[in-house]
Design an enzyme around this catalytic site. Structure first.
Site, PDB file in Angstrom:
ATOM      1  CG  ASP A  79      41.019  38.221  36.400  1.00 40.02           C
ATOM      2  OD1 ASP A  79      41.077  39.454  36.159  1.00 40.02           O
ATOM      3  OD2 ASP A  79      41.811  37.484  36.402  1.00 40.02           O
ATOM      4  NE  ARG A  87      40.466  35.140  33.993  1.00 44.76           N
ATOM      5  CZ  ARG A  87      40.922  35.164  32.997  1.00 44.76           C
ATOM      6  NH1 ARG A  87      40.539  34.897  31.816  1.00 44.76           N
ATOM      7  NH2 ARG A  87      41.632  36.436  32.953  1.00 44.76           N
ATOM      8  NE  ARG A 145      38.625  42.955  30.167  1.00 45.77           N
ATOM      9  CZ  ARG A 145      39.694  43.037  30.596  1.00 45.77           C
ATOM     10  NH1 ARG A 145      40.875  42.868  29.793  1.00 45.77           N
ATOM     11  NH2 ARG A 145      40.137  42.917  31.805  1.00 45.77           N
ATOM     12  CE  LYS A 175      39.683  43.294  35.645  1.00 52.72           C
ATOM     13  NZ  LYS A 175      40.079  42.176  35.674  1.00 52.72           N
ATOM     14  CG  HIS A 176      43.218  47.516  33.818  1.00 50.57           C
ATOM     15  ND1 HIS A 176      41.985  47.341  33.140  1.00 50.57           N
ATOM     16  CD2 HIS A 176      43.615  45.961  34.045  1.00 50.57           C
ATOM     17  CE1 HIS A 176      41.606  46.069  32.876  1.00 50.57           C
ATOM     18  NE2 HIS A 176      42.435  45.276  33.424  1.00 50.57           N
ATOM     19  CG  HIS A 188      47.229  40.166  28.034  1.00 46.44           C
ATOM     20  ND1 HIS A 188      46.302  41.056  27.998  1.00 46.44           N
ATOM     21  CD2 HIS A 188      47.097  39.238  28.851  1.00 46.44           C
ATOM     22  CE1 HIS A 188      45.476  40.882  29.002  1.00 46.44           C
ATOM     23  NE2 HIS A 188      45.910  39.669  29.549  1.00 46.44           N
ATOM     24  CG  ASP A 260      47.179  43.458  34.534  1.00 48.30           C
ATOM     25  OD1 ASP A 260      47.043  42.246  35.026  1.00 48.30           O
ATOM     26  OD2 ASP A 260      46.536  44.000  33.662  1.00 48.30           O
TER      27      ASP A 260
END
Length: 332
Positions: A79, A87, A145, A175-176, A188, A260
């Site tokens: 990601d 990351r 984001r 996404k998403h 999450h 996901d």
């Protein structure tokens, strides 16, 4: 086309798995995922990454090991959206994120530089761009984001990133689906719900995904969100209505469809139920992003349903063919 044994249930099951792992080298855990579980892909997070040289060695060693085991080359995903979700830290180029991209040239620069840096270390798939639309009057969970603006602008910026990545050999994943920009809770930790009619989604949230499809995006990631007006029983990542009827049949998408992360708290079903729903919905790739029993449970369930159910075996062959076609195109 890559030579592949469609009579091998372990190989068929493994190609549909994209798995996370602990460590920064081709250690015994990662070898087990590749050699025994026949994993078709791995996904990297910050704990897997220490430096550019270490990351390059990890990716190249893992991909070579897959080939040595008689498998197709690995998807190696990350990601790397920029900003909040990135990351890869310094010395990789640090971008402020989608909300700070003001022009198409900004999007193209992000894609060009990111593609070059990912390719250099052996990563071949970026879980980006975010194609969600966040209205300014909603306290969206995605506000840090998303590309700013309406569906048309998100489409323009997102497709610029898709083309910029894929023209340079990096697979892009939009996404998403079918859009989480108007949700305020985080999947999450909980199961969010978006009470929107399909007619409204077609005018807003689905517009960028239509653009991504037209731009031949390599992959589309499903959200873990409930859309009760579309499917009152299952969240998008487990929904035949959303993943197959809407995305595949109605919108005509022929690329890779993936869940996901099934380790997220929005998923409360047991893994056997999840896998059965995923396979029934013709979803190609199962993401299990953390080491633990869910990986084994997911792999065993895919194997079981391939063996027991003729229809799931046949649809599974179609899924693997899509996976291998993507690998042939982007991984050679």
């Amino acid at each position: 086309m890559i030579s592949f044994d469609f009579n091998s249930l372990p190989d068929m099951a493994g190609q549909r798995l994209m798995l996370g792992f602990d460590g920064q080298t081709l250690n015994s855990e990662l070898k087990h995922l590749i050699k025994v579980y026949r994993a078709g892909g791995i996904i990297l997070f910050k704990p897997n990454i220490e430096s550019a040289d270490q990351l390059r060695r990890l990716c190249m060693d893992a991909r070579k090991y897959a080939l040595d085991q008689g498998l197709p080359d690995l998807f190696v995903a990350v990601d790397q959206e920029g900003g909040k979700v990135a990351r890869l830290r310094k010395p990789f180029t640090q971008f402020p994120g989608n909300p700070h991209m003001k022009t198409l040239e900004d999007a193209r620069d992000f894609a060009r530089i990111t593609a070059s840096e990912l390719s250099d270390v052996g990563i071949n798939m970026n879980m980006a761009p975010v194609m969600d639309v966040a209205p300014p009057d909603v306290n969206s969970i995605m506000k840090d984001r998303v590309f700013e603006g309406d569906a048309k602008r998100v489409s323009q910026m997102g497709t610029a990133v898709i083309k910029g990545l894929q023209d340079r050999g990096i697979m892009a994943v939009g996404k998403h689906f079918p859009g989480i920009g108007r949700t305020v809770k985080d999947s999450h930790f909980v199961l969010p719900e978006l009470d929107a009619h399909l007619s409204h989604l077609k005018q807003t949230d689905l517009v960028p995904f239509e653009a991504a499809i037209n731009a031949q995006v390599s992959g589309i990631m499903l959200s873990h969100i409930m859309y009760p007006r579309l499917d009152s029983d299952w969240q998008a990542s487990l929904s035949t209505v959303i993943a197959y009827d809407l995305l595949r049949r109605d919108m005509g998408y022929q690329g890779l469809v993936m869940t996901d992360d099934l380790d997220m708290k929005a998923i409360s079903h047991d893994m056997d139920t999840c896998i059965h729903r995923i396979m029934t919905a013709h979803i190609d790739i199962v993401l299990v992003c953390h080491a633990g029993p869910n990986i084994t449970d997911a792999r065993d369930a895919v194997m079981t349903y391939l063996e027991r159910d003729k229809e799931l075996f046949e649809s599974g062959q179609a899924c693997v063919k899509r996976i291998l076609a993507a690998k042939e195109k982007f991984l050679g």
